[in-house]
Scaffold this active site. Structure first.
Site, short mmCIF file in Angstrom:
data_model
loop_
_atom_site.label_atom_id
_atom_site.label_comp_id
_atom_site.label_asym_id
_atom_site.label_seq_id
_atom_site.Cartn_x
_atom_site.Cartn_y
_atom_site.Cartn_z
N GLU A 212 83.13 41.04 2.31
CA GLU A 212 82.12 40.95 1.24
C GLU A 212 82.30 42.09 0.26
O GLU A 212 82.13 41.91 -0.95
CB GLU A 212 80.70 40.96 1.82
CG GLU A 212 80.34 39.71 2.61
CD GLU A 212 80.25 38.44 1.79
OE1 GLU A 212 80.29 38.49 0.55
OE2 GLU A 212 80.12 37.36 2.41
N TYR B 60 84.94 26.49 5.81
CA TYR B 60 84.17 27.73 5.98
C TYR B 60 82.67 27.42 5.98
O TYR B 60 81.92 27.87 6.85
CB TYR B 60 84.53 28.71 4.86
CG TYR B 60 83.66 29.93 4.81
CD1 TYR B 60 83.77 30.94 5.77
CD2 TYR B 60 82.73 30.10 3.79
CE1 TYR B 60 82.96 32.07 5.71
CE2 TYR B 60 81.93 31.22 3.73
CZ TYR B 60 82.04 32.20 4.69
OH TYR B 60 81.24 33.31 4.64
N TRP C 224 84.23 34.19 -3.99
CA TRP C 224 84.44 34.21 -2.53
C TRP C 224 85.68 33.44 -2.14
O TRP C 224 86.37 33.81 -1.19
CB TRP C 224 83.19 33.68 -1.84
CG TRP C 224 83.28 33.72 -0.34
CD1 TRP C 224 83.20 32.67 0.51
CD2 TRP C 224 83.48 34.88 0.49
NE1 TRP C 224 83.34 33.10 1.82
CE2 TRP C 224 83.52 34.45 1.84
CE3 TRP C 224 83.65 36.24 0.22
CZ2 TRP C 224 83.70 35.32 2.91
CZ3 TRP C 224 83.84 37.11 1.29
CH2 TRP C 224 83.87 36.65 2.60
#
Length: 196
Positions: free
Chosen positions: A46, A24, A54
């Protein structure tokens, strides 16, 4: 991009916990995104991340994409309450009813913008005058959790009917979508993102 994948010693240290995280970081995080639907996915993810790590959301990203119709705002806007109930009970995502509901309400806000002749992308990118803010941070402790721009974005999005878009969430979104280049200057991706 090859320099970013050669060794890990200079990468932003937050991404070193897993191969998924590294991928990522190396391919997506901080790359300028102007596609309104992709931006909708990012702001949705988000929002789901609020209060969590995350990597938790990255691990469940495919589940989110499956349950939320590939983040197609037109389809999501039509989801029934019963469908949201089913989604909120599915372990493929973070089971938080308010966050699940926010994806539908945000899809409706996204569509309202489009119906008013505005692009979600243009609204978002206006906060940085349509140019990536190229930061030059040397260590993670230098990177802010929120900025004036993310605070203004949060206020605007809330007025437009979006939820789970606080200033910290908006700044994480800005980082992910490449409105800011917050790769540390020691990270190979800083220069790669900057050069496009």
């Amino acid at each position: 991009m090859s320099s970013a994948t050669e060794g890990t010693e200079n990468r932003c240290s937050w991404c070193l916990g897993s191969e998924l995280y590294r991928h990522y970081h190396d391919t997506e995080w901080g790359v300028p995104c102007r596609d309104a639907v992709q931006l909708f996915e990012l702001i949705s993810l988000e929002g789901a991340q609020a209060g969590l790590s995350w990597i938790t959301i990255l691990n469940k990203r495919q589940g989110y994409r499956r349950l939320f119709a590939g983040f197609d705002p037109e389809k999501i806007a039509r989801f029934s309450d019963a469908r949201l109930d089913r989604i909120a009970s599915d372990a493929a995502i973070v089971r938080h009813r308010q966050k699940v509901e926010s994806v539908r309400s945000n899809a409706r806000a996204w569509l309202s913008l489009r119906e008013a002749g505005q692009s979600f992308s243009d609204v978002i990118w206006a906060h940085v005058e349509h140019e990536t803010l190229d930061n030059a941070f040397r260590q993670l402790s230098d990177v802010p959790a929120r900025t004036e721009q993310s605070t203004r974005m949060s206020k605007q999005l809330k007025k437009l009917g979006f939820s789970f878009v606080g200033p910290t969430t908006c700044y994480a979104f800005m980082q992910a979508a490449g409105l800011v280049n917050d790769h540390l200057i020691t990270c190979p991706r800083h220069a790669e993102v900057k050069s496009g």
